[in-house]
Design a protein around this motif. Structure first.
Motif, mmCIF file in Angstrom:
data_model
loop_
_atom_site.group_PDB
_atom_site.id
_atom_site.type_symbol
_atom_site.label_atom_id
_atom_site.label_comp_id
_atom_site.label_asym_id
_atom_site.label_seq_id
_atom_site.Cartn_x
_atom_site.Cartn_y
_atom_site.Cartn_z
ATOM 1 N N GLY A 1 67.999 37.351 -70.075
ATOM 2 C CA GLY A 1 67.574 37.704 -69.376
ATOM 3 C C GLY A 1 66.003 38.967 -69.172
ATOM 4 O O GLY A 1 64.713 38.921 -68.422
ATOM 5 N N GLN A 2 66.134 39.727 -70.311
ATOM 6 C CA GLN A 2 65.252 41.135 -70.857
ATOM 7 C C GLN A 2 63.804 39.949 -71.578
ATOM 8 O O GLN A 2 64.233 39.482 -72.523
ATOM 9 N N TYR A 3 62.893 40.409 -70.780
ATOM 10 C CA TYR A 3 61.187 39.513 -71.249
ATOM 11 C C TYR A 3 60.544 40.326 -71.156
ATOM 12 O O TYR A 3 60.265 41.356 -70.359
ATOM 13 N N ILE A 4 59.421 40.321 -72.327
ATOM 14 C CA ILE A 4 58.296 40.580 -72.078
ATOM 15 C C ILE A 4 56.905 39.114 -72.010
ATOM 16 O O ILE A 4 57.619 38.562 -72.053
ATOM 17 N N LEU A 5 55.776 39.823 -71.347
ATOM 18 C CA LEU A 5 55.034 39.064 -70.728
ATOM 19 C C LEU A 5 53.816 39.096 -71.757
ATOM 20 O O LEU A 5 53.564 39.631 -72.046
ATOM 21 N N SER A 6 53.258 37.659 -71.577
ATOM 22 C CA SER A 6 52.082 37.182 -72.710
ATOM 23 C C SER A 6 50.817 37.858 -71.779
ATOM 24 O O SER A 6 51.050 36.684 -70.863
ATOM 25 N N VAL A 7 50.055 38.435 -71.731
ATOM 26 C CA VAL A 7 48.963 38.137 -70.464
ATOM 27 C C VAL A 7 47.482 38.429 -71.026
ATOM 28 O O VAL A 7 47.056 38.805 -72.829
ATOM 29 N N ASP A 8 46.928 37.865 -70.188
ATOM 30 C CA ASP A 8 45.454 37.464 -70.750
ATOM 31 C C ASP A 8 45.108 38.997 -70.298
ATOM 32 O O ASP A 8 44.161 39.360 -69.646
ATOM 33 N N ARG A 9 44.081 39.795 -71.707
ATOM 34 C CA ARG A 9 43.773 40.925 -71.758
ATOM 35 C C ARG A 9 42.792 41.054 -70.968
ATOM 36 O O ARG A 9 42.219 42.394 -69.508
ATOM 37 N N ALA A 10 41.701 39.950 -70.643
ATOM 38 C CA ALA A 10 39.830 39.519 -69.832
ATOM 39 C C ALA A 10 40.705 39.810 -68.966
ATOM 40 O O ALA A 10 39.887 40.606 -67.545
ATOM 41 N N ASN A 11 41.550 38.528 -68.285
ATOM 42 C CA ASN A 11 42.102 38.322 -66.664
ATOM 43 C C ASN A 11 41.968 39.388 -65.871
ATOM 44 O O ASN A 11 41.960 40.251 -64.999
ATOM 45 N N LEU A 12 43.480 40.286 -66.718
ATOM 46 C CA LEU A 12 44.113 41.968 -66.468
ATOM 47 C C LEU A 12 43.230 42.808 -66.335
ATOM 48 O O LEU A 12 42.852 43.474 -65.029
ATOM 49 N N ASN A 13 41.820 43.045 -66.754
ATOM 50 C CA ASN A 13 40.985 43.778 -66.816
ATOM 51 C C ASN A 13 40.291 43.630 -65.088
ATOM 52 O O ASN A 13 40.301 44.481 -65.270
ATOM 53 N N LYS A 14 39.961 42.115 -65.269
ATOM 54 C CA LYS A 14 39.718 41.556 -64.500
ATOM 55 C C LYS A 14 40.174 42.123 -62.716
ATOM 56 O O LYS A 14 39.321 42.323 -61.938
ATOM 57 N N GLU A 15 40.948 41.918 -62.503
ATOM 58 C CA GLU A 15 41.948 41.782 -61.616
ATOM 59 C C GLU A 15 42.261 43.221 -61.637
ATOM 60 O O GLU A 15 41.748 43.519 -60.004
ATOM 61 N N LEU A 16 41.886 44.452 -62.929
ATOM 62 C CA LEU A 16 42.334 45.447 -62.276
ATOM 63 C C LEU A 16 40.951 46.594 -61.381
ATOM 64 O O LEU A 16 40.983 46.689 -60.350
ATOM 65 N N LEU A 17 40.081 45.503 -62.050
ATOM 66 C CA LEU A 17 38.619 46.177 -61.279
ATOM 67 C C LEU A 17 38.710 45.484 -60.096
ATOM 68 O O LEU A 17 38.093 46.398 -58.902
ATOM 69 N N THR A 18 39.054 44.511 -59.786
ATOM 70 C CA THR A 18 38.551 44.131 -58.643
ATOM 71 C C THR A 18 40.003 45.132 -57.404
ATOM 72 O O THR A 18 39.146 45.465 -56.968
ATOM 73 N N ALA A 19 40.823 45.483 -57.744
ATOM 74 C CA ALA A 19 41.971 45.915 -56.806
ATOM 75 C C ALA A 19 41.398 47.387 -56.994
ATOM 76 O O ALA A 19 41.480 48.038 -55.656
ATOM 77 N N ALA A 20 40.644 47.624 -57.816
ATOM 78 C CA ALA A 20 40.129 49.271 -57.495
ATOM 79 C C ALA A 20 39.176 48.886 -56.822
ATOM 80 O O ALA A 20 38.604 50.199 -55.944
ATOM 81 N N GLU A 21 38.321 48.421 -56.717
ATOM 82 C CA GLU A 21 37.373 48.338 -55.988
ATOM 83 C C GLU A 21 37.774 47.841 -54.177
ATOM 84 O O GLU A 21 36.841 47.870 -53.248
ATOM 85 N N THR A 22 39.221 47.354 -54.314
ATOM 86 C CA THR A 22 38.841 47.908 -52.971
ATOM 87 C C THR A 22 39.696 48.482 -51.793
ATOM 88 O O THR A 22 39.524 48.652 -50.287
ATOM 89 N N TYR A 23 39.418 49.852 -52.930
ATOM 90 C CA TYR A 23 39.421 51.517 -52.391
ATOM 91 C C TYR A 23 38.094 51.478 -52.106
ATOM 92 O O TYR A 23 37.326 51.154 -52.371
#
Lengths: 454, 454
Positions: free
Chosen positions: B110-132
């Motif tokens: 049940g333990q696993y790690i996740l392969s995530v896309d760097r660019a997408n993650l970065n974009k999501e975080l910037l968009t999240a920051a902007e909501t404040y």
């Protein structure tokens, strides 16, 4: 390959320009080395000419000159003069808490190191460099920018004016906080570390008494005290410069003149009348304790355009007395390589790279970057002798050091060091009994091994 | 102490300004953390907004997100969204030379790690920051200068215009080559090291086959091969990004397309049809191999005015998958300290200093800064599990790791590491037999100790 000066058809336009950045000890000596080879040497120093300066600021007042440094001075005909202005130190003189003094000789009979005045040595080297017609000393020139591709450098003077110089080779001898090295740091795959030890140092002067040295002059006096210590080196004016090494937090605990006296009463009672109560109370607060940094980097060069030497390449803490001596030896090493490859700088690149791969210099550094090794004279004498009285390469000195087989090859280096340091603590906490200090380290080691394998 | 935002009497002029320098993963997430606390957050990024950029240059394409990183995302309500865009990897998949694939699970079921896309993650975080509403993102702002005394920063835009901003706290999240950190380097008693490993990395794409993943998607694929290796992480578009790690000199030996194929034929034959012969021949020469640097420094802060986080403070080589996760955890750690001390930044100073003195982080780094540990899945599983699936402090993870008592306390760390690495070489040279890899390391260790003490 590039032609040597002797082979070149003459005319100053044919000469290669070597820019030495930094007019301290290593820079000034290097200027002599390059001048002797016939290069057009331009030396650049940020500060004014110390020979004209009223106040010389900066680093420690005196230094221990040993074999490596002397060999380099000899190469440019300076050894005799500098030695005549130094004070031989034939032994360490250990001061115990009860005032007893016990000498521990350096190496064999007749072997000694010399206490030399940093400012005087620097002045002599600058004057020597100036005697070469192909050398020009430029003071008040602060490096602003330079290019490792073209060798073009821009300097600023204190009046704000700029000056540009193009060099075939740039030699960075500008110390532990090297401005030249900043360019190295911006490049990929440059390894670099700067590490401050928890100790600071403070210099105090011990004046002459009735026109004579206050202690026996031909010794390096040491007051070993647990995690800190004081040392004193003699000067030509019959003063001693005492240097107190101590963790910064200990320095900061002392905030009043009375606390200074109380501290000295506890740890260095015999030094109080020699330095003087009033001087102690005053001088302790004259300057804050100074930091000590260890710098390591690789490679030491950028292509065949720039090379770092001295503290700019490998600043060390002072406890082994090797900073200046290693820096001076850099001048010989580079000179030997130029000789071997007919001054083709590109060969230096290959040489240093090859040397680096198998270098045990870093291993050596592990040993010397530690105040406590300084406090164990006997255990390190075999190594100390090679380092101080020969030009055996640092890493070979370690390799030959018979401990290596036992300590390093068995992979027990760290625990052994730990145990021995523990041992040295024990020895030094009590008034040092020289016989105890002279217990062969091997015995201690055997016991240790026995302990671990049992 | 400073008042928290909730306590302060309101009015935007009363709010403390936090400047986050760097709009990468750690910077963007940090902006969310500070915004959530009610600070006036100004984020500055040298490059343009990657959400508008046509070509995103820079670092590796995908990353392994594990527990520490997820906890930090959860804190700002981003965990679910990011996890839903990642691909779970439940196990490593070891590719042997003959093409056999053998899975080695991560930790428990049940333990696993996740392969995530760097660019997408970065974009999501910037968009999240902007909501404040209290957060402003400033792109195309290159840091030119700043003062640790006043908090005044000067940025330059690509049109040459300058902009000055004064902040109460400057948070340097500007990566392994941090511009903020340069100011730290000029100060006394700042310890710093940057070390390049001899390996470079190169990314190659493995396209989908008939619209499906070319290999099993829920694995981190590994081709362990002596001193080098290849790994592959799945992407949402059903490609895999393969990363080849190899000493630079090996990369440089390969100069033609045919040599690339010959090399892959020898070491990664099963990957040739999956990447494609033509793509391989072309993509190998698209970009030179990239360097990998490890950065360590202390302290991480200047007074209460500036603090480094993420790679700017502690860049690591990628083999343990901890770069992003450790950087994200920095955000939580700082947030916890702010909570504890009512946002009095000066307390952070004390905290970090205290933590530093006894830190075993550096000890941990000795373990992870090595490609070969990555190649010994079983021997490091106890440590890997703690590092990857818990927020156990890194140094405690090492402390609890039961090897420590045996390896480190006996001072045999180095010889043991050496011997085990030797062991791993042997294992991996032959097609990896999972049973051999699973031989409990303790047994190997006991034999070793027996050997040494006999």
């Amino acid at each position: 390959h590039l032609k040597t000066m002797e082979e070149s058809p003459g005319g100053p336009s044919q000469k290669k320009v070597v820019a030495v950045v930094g007019g301290g000890l290593v820079g000034a000596l290097n200027a002599c080395f390059f001048a002797k080879r016939g290069f057009d040497v331009e030396l650049f120093e940020t500060r004014e000419d110390i020979r004209q300066a009223k106040i010389v600021r900066g680093r420690s007042i005196n230094l221990a000159l040993s074999h490596r440094g002397r060999q380099a001075l000899k190469h440019v005909g300076m050894e005799e003069k500098i030695v005549s202005q130094g004070i031989p130190m034939h032994a360490r003189m250990i001061h115990s808490l009860n005032g007893k003094q016990s000498p521990i000789p350096y190496g064999k009979k007749g072997q000694y190191i010399l206490s030399v005045d940093r400012a005087n040595l620097n002045k002599e080297l600058l004057t020597a460099a100036e005697t070469y017609p192909n050398t020009k000393l430029n003071f008040d020139r602060k490096l602003q920018d330079w290019s490792a591709e073209t060798g073009l450098m821009t300097f600023v003077r204190s009046d704000g004016s700029e000056e540009q110089v193009e060099a075939d080779l740039i030699v960075g001898c500008d110390g532990a906080f090297s401005a030249i090295r900043k360019q190295f740091l911006r490049r990929s795959r440059f390894n670099y570390s700067q590490t401050y030890i928890p100790h600071g140092y403070m210099e105090l002067t011990m004046p002459p008494i009735n026109g004579e040295f206050a202690m026996k002059p031909n010794y390096l006096h040491i007051w070993p005290r647990n995690t800190f210590m004081m040392i004193a080196l003699p000067n030509l004016d019959k003063t001693f410069t005492c240097t107190l090494f101590m963790p910064f937090e200990e320095f900061e605990k002392i905030t009043t003149g009375d606390e200074v006296i109380e501290f000295f009463q506890k740890y260095f009672p015999d030094a109080i009348p020699l330095i003087g109560v009033d001087a102690l109370k005053r001088d302790y607060f004259r300057l804050p304790a100074q930091a000590m940094v260890s710098v390591k980097c690789s490679p030491y060069h950028i292509g065949s355009k720039c090379v770092l030497m001295g503290d700019a390449a490998h600043a060390v803490v002072p406890f082994y007395g090797q900073g200046m001596n290693a820096g001076f030896e850099d001048c010989i090493v580079f000179d030997e390589i130029m000789e071997q490859f007919n001054e083709d700088f590109t060969q230096y690149e290959l040489q240093t790279m090859r040397a680096h791969v198998n270098s045990k210099w870093f291993l050596f550094r592990k040993h010397i970057d530690n105040l406590l090794h300084f406090l164990m004279p006997k255990t390190i004498i075999p190594l100390y002798t090679m380092v101080t009285f020969t030009r055996t390469r640092y890493h070979e000195a370690v390799a030959r050091w018979h401990w290596q087989d036992r300590v390093i090859n068995r992979g027990l280096l760290f625990s052994a060091t730990g145990a021995l340091l523990g041992g040295s603590f024990l020895l030094i906490k009590n008034p040092p009994d020289i016989n105890k200090l002279l217990v062969p380290a091997e015995k201690m080691w055997s016991r240790l091994v026995a302990l671990r394998t049992s």
